[in-house]
Design a protein around this motif. Sequence first.
Motif, PDB file in Angstrom:
ATOM      1  N   TYR A 255      -3.035  23.562  58.955  1.00 32.09           N
ATOM      2  CA  TYR A 255      -3.335  23.418  57.526  1.00 32.09           C
ATOM      3  C   TYR A 255      -4.037  22.095  57.258  1.00 32.09           C
ATOM      4  O   TYR A 255      -4.979  22.020  56.448  1.00 32.09           O
ATOM      5  CB  TYR A 255      -2.029  23.491  56.732  1.00 32.09           C
TER       6      TYR A 255
ATOM      7  N   ILE B  58       2.742  32.035  58.328  1.00 33.84           N
ATOM      8  CA  ILE B  58       2.623  30.603  58.094  1.00 33.84           C
ATOM      9  C   ILE B  58       3.928  29.935  58.526  1.00 33.84           C
ATOM     10  O   ILE B  58       5.018  30.398  58.163  1.00 33.84           O
ATOM     11  CB  ILE B  58       2.288  30.271  56.622  1.00 33.84           C
TER      12      ILE B  58
ATOM     13  N   THR C 142       6.264  26.653  58.444  1.00 33.62           N
ATOM     14  CA  THR C 142       6.458  25.517  57.536  1.00 33.62           C
ATOM     15  C   THR C 142       7.612  24.635  57.999  1.00 33.62           C
ATOM     16  O   THR C 142       8.781  24.924  57.689  1.00 33.62           O
ATOM     17  CB  THR C 142       6.731  26.014  56.099  1.00 33.62           C
TER      18      THR C 142
ATOM     19  N   ASP D   8       1.585  24.737  58.748  1.00 32.04           N
ATOM     20  CA  ASP D   8       1.496  23.771  57.655  1.00 32.04           C
ATOM     21  C   ASP D   8       2.046  22.427  58.140  1.00 32.04           C
ATOM     22  O   ASP D   8       3.229  22.101  57.973  1.00 32.04           O
ATOM     23  CB  ASP D   8       2.265  24.258  56.424  1.00 32.04           C
TER      24      ASP D   8
ATOM     25  N   ARG E  65       1.134  19.465  57.141  1.00 27.78           N
ATOM     26  CA  ARG E  65       0.855  18.394  56.182  1.00 27.78           C
ATOM     27  C   ARG E  65       2.109  17.555  55.926  1.00 27.78           C
ATOM     28  O   ARG E  65       3.240  18.061  55.967  1.00 27.78           O
ATOM     29  CB  ARG E  65       0.374  18.984  54.853  1.00 27.78           C
TER      30      ARG E  65
ATOM     31  N   LYS F 186       4.735  22.786  49.871  1.00 26.54           N
ATOM     32  CA  LYS F 186       4.328  23.718  50.922  1.00 26.54           C
ATOM     33  C   LYS F 186       4.703  25.160  50.579  1.00 26.54           C
ATOM     34  O   LYS F 186       3.921  26.096  50.776  1.00 26.54           O
ATOM     35  CB  LYS F 186       4.965  23.315  52.256  1.00 26.54           C
TER      36      LYS F 186
ATOM     37  N   ASP G 229       2.353  26.516  47.906  1.00 25.28           N
ATOM     38  CA  ASP G 229       1.044  26.862  48.463  1.00 25.28           C
ATOM     39  C   ASP G 229       1.109  28.133  49.308  1.00 25.28           C
ATOM     40  O   ASP G 229       0.189  28.963  49.274  1.00 25.28           O
ATOM     41  CB  ASP G 229       0.486  25.706  49.295  1.00 25.28           C
ATOM     42  N   ALA G 230       2.177  28.289  50.067  1.00 22.25           N
ATOM     43  CA  ALA G 230       2.327  29.494  50.894  1.00 22.25           C
ATOM     44  C   ALA G 230       2.384  30.743  50.027  1.00 22.25           C
ATOM     45  O   ALA G 230       1.776  31.775  50.350  1.00 22.25           O
ATOM     46  CB  ALA G 230       3.573  29.379  51.763  1.00 22.25           C
TER      47      ALA G 230
ATOM     48  N   ARG H  96       6.575  33.950  56.175  1.00 22.72           N
ATOM     49  CA  ARG H  96       6.715  32.494  56.246  1.00 22.72           C
ATOM     50  C   ARG H  96       7.934  32.129  57.086  1.00 22.72           C
ATOM     51  O   ARG H  96       9.042  32.617  56.815  1.00 22.72           O
ATOM     52  CB  ARG H  96       6.884  31.898  54.848  1.00 22.72           C
TER      53      ARG H  96
END
Length: 571
Positions: A3, A474, A476, A506, A508, A515, A518-519, A527
């Motif tokens: 990400y 994704i 996280t 992700d 970040r 997070k 955004d996901a 996720r």
Amino acid sequence: MRYSEMFLPTVREVPSDAEVASHQLMIRAGMIRKLTSGIYSFLPLGYRVIRKVEQIVREEMNRAGAQEVFLPMVQPAELWQESGRWDHYGRELLRFRDRHDRDCCLGPTHEEVITDLVRNEIKTYRQLPRNLYQIQTKFRDEIRPRFGVMRCREFAMKDAYSFDADEAGADASYAKMAEAYRRIFTRCGLVFRAVEADSGNIGGSYSHEFMVMADTGEDGIVFCSRCDYAANMEKAEIARPASRQIAREAFLPLDEVYTPDVRTIEEVSAFLGVSPKQIVKTLIFNADGAPVAILIRGDEEVNEAKVRNYLNCSELDLALDDMIFEVTGSPRGFAGAIGIKTRIVADYSLLHMVNVVMGANRADYHVKNVNMGRDFEISEFADLRVIGKEDPCPRCAGELHFARGIEVGHVFKLGTKYSEAMRAVYLDRNGREQTIVMGCYGIGIARTAAASIEQNHDDDGIIWPMPIAPYHVIITPVNVNEGSLRETAEALYRSLLERGVEVLLDDRDERAGVKFKDADLIGIPLRVTIGPKRLAEGKAEVRQRRTGETSIIALEAVEAFLMEKIRLDMS
């Protein structure tokens, strides 16, 4: 993909000029950015979705026996003049002249180009049938682009064209393409319906639109609860009422009434104290330069597509005041059918009407108790109005239902419209020259993605169907600065990549809440959250975007769980 390395500029606020969910969310999720009116740039996340849709389209077109080509976007005027569309297509056709002062256009569609290609290469029945398709940029200079990529000026389209020796072959090609479309939209995870449609500027005798069912759709559709009849509002048919005799004894004497400055149906109804159902509208149309009077019941709405098709005209507009006066001798708002010298076509709704009110063809006057057969004659009746909720199914008389839809695909039987005009011919088994029979088949690529969002979103963002999601998973980690969380997330990320899973990590340095938001916004189906509490237990949290269902799974079982969910959702 990491990400932190991705060009993914998400936006928290809803754009002020975005009217529908797909437009709002494609901007907020960093999928598209507007360059100018009706023209958009696709960012990496959005383009991944576009490529997914394209791949599904390619696979199913190839499976149906079509072959991919790539045709020029710039087209010479001569081809459009041959087909007859250069003067009739309208202002959506962007015309220009090149440095040699030759007229050209940007292709809104490619019937002329593909017909030119085929007529120069196909000479005999042995080379038929053929089906050629492309995925290419089109340009239509829409007067009012809106709804983001659903109605824009520059867009990607899959357009296919079939070439057959006869009508039977063309029917088979049409059926094959319609079935391919059903597979495409099913694989894209869409709820859709194929409906009968008007052919519009493309022409031809028969067509179906593939509509994604959505309350925000700009197209109205009707479908029967008893049989498989379905059509868009332009095409939806109204059956001719059963014939019945009307006794002339019921006719009342004509009565001309002074109606000063009373022009609209609502004004006439209120002034004379009659129902709009008892009033007949006389509408004067300009059909390819000639006046035609269309009669319809006062409470009904004229369907101009039906009128255009019935009259078989290229251009149809409501007449200007000078033509109305020339035909009726009166200003706009006072036209009637008595004594006018022009072609008159009446809607079926007039068949059994008696003692109606209509304009007197005299300024500020209307006439009561007008009757067909006594006061004026009608030789042409047709289905010319917009279908209503009280109308039965034209096939089985069952109850009709009304819904909204987004057109994502359209299939046409073109017949010989282009091949005849452009002399695309072949020699049959007996050496005789025959005209090729054509069909054409279009899918809006970005429109399909946008329609999916209209069907699949909630207050938090997009909910992508797995087959066209930009990423399947994704990952996280709630805190990338904590070594064990980062290392566990990295290990799972690398392992999933090796197994061919499309995964976004992700990485970040952001708060977990940011997070998660955004996901949800970008709509990744699965996720995986790596947090300190679960990691201490040797587990991770897997959340499904569509249902919100959360599963706590042992780390060693996470991959198998994800792979199975992806397999099921892709099938």
